[in-house]
Design an enzyme around this catalytic site. Structure first.
Site, PDB file in Angstrom:
ATOM      1  N   GLY A  99      15.887  48.730 -80.420  1.00  0.00           N
ATOM      2  CA  GLY A  99      16.453  48.236 -81.673  1.00  0.00           C
ATOM      3  C   GLY A  99      16.546  49.323 -82.730  1.00  0.00           C
ATOM      4  N   GLU A 106      12.142  57.185 -75.913  1.00  0.00           N
ATOM      5  CA  GLU A 106      11.010  56.279 -75.699  1.00  0.00           C
ATOM      6  C   GLU A 106      10.729  56.086 -74.210  1.00  0.00           C
ATOM      7  OE1 GLU A 106      11.211  53.383 -79.654  1.00  0.00           O
ATOM      8  OE2 GLU A 106      12.370  52.865 -77.865  1.00  0.00           O
TER       9      GLU A 106
END
Length: 233
Positions: A99, A106
């Site tokens: 988001g 990540e």
């Protein structure tokens, strides 16, 4: 601090209990991970010795400003622990992330870590992934063709929904730290996240997607009734 922020900070504080001096840490991105970095910096100031590898330029800037020692994955290719947030957490601890637009870094950092702990408020726990639009990071060449490939791949996995090119608040196209674009897929309900992940990964032009499967080993959820810790079976 809002109630939601207080819960995020509570989850971050519990995650900090798993950090030991000498660890190499993956530092996540987003509002919940930001609380963790704040709390980690206080421990570093008190003498905790760690090295952090940030998953975004925003996290890098925050950690540097607070005095958290940083390194890179080239310097530390194996990390002890990655602590990050999530947009949705499924029953088997599969996740939707991205988001904040940092899903590629990540996932690389999480995959390089011996253990991934996810911190979130309890509202992120869902029975089935998909209500949160799935971020799909793509190159900026041939986006129309890539869209068609994504649509075909999603249908093969039993999903269908509108793909929206992510834009910033000012209306300009959002560009990731790696120089890519993000298509947000409104699938609403993903019956088989593993099948969808495999299909999306096969599409030329798709760099990465926000389905994190078999990566989270522990999830810490903070809610009105307190903190819940869930370990992957």
């Amino acid at each position: 601090m809002s109630d939601a922020d207080a819960l995020k900070r509570e989850a971050a504080a519990r995650a900090l209990e798993y950090v030991r001096s000498g660890m190499k840490l993956g530092l996540g991105t987003g509002s919940t991970a930001k609380h963790f970095v704040d709390l980690l910096a206080k421990r570093v100031e008190e003498g905790l010795e760690v090295v952090g590898v940030p998953t975004s330029e925003a996290t890098r800037a925050q950690a540097e400003s607070l005095g958290v020692p940083l390194g890179t994955l080239d310097e530390h290719p194996v990390l002890d622990l990655c602590i990050d947030g999530a947009d949705e957490v499924g029953p088997d601890l599969s996740l939707i992330k991205g988001g904040g637009g940092a899903l590629l870094r990540e996932k690389v950092v999480a995959s390089a870590s011996r253990q991934m702990i996810v911190i979130a408020d309890a509202s992120k726990k869902v029975e089935r992934l998909g209500a949160f639009p799935l971020p799909i990071e793509v190159v900026d060449f041939g986006v129309a063709a890539i869209r068609r490939g994504i649509d075909r791949a999603a249908r093969a996995a039993g999903c269908e929904g509108l793909l929206t090119l992510r834009r910033r608040a000012d209306g300009h196209v959002f560009v990731t730290d790696q120089g890519h674009l993000i298509l947000d897929a409104a699938y609403h309900s993903i019956a088989d996240p593993q099948a969808l992940a495999a299909q999306l990964s096969s599409v030329p032009g798709v760099v990465e997607h926000g389905l994190f499967i078999n990566l989270a080993s522990r999830v810490i959820l903070a809610g009105a009734g307190g903190v819940t810790v869930i370990d992957r079976a």
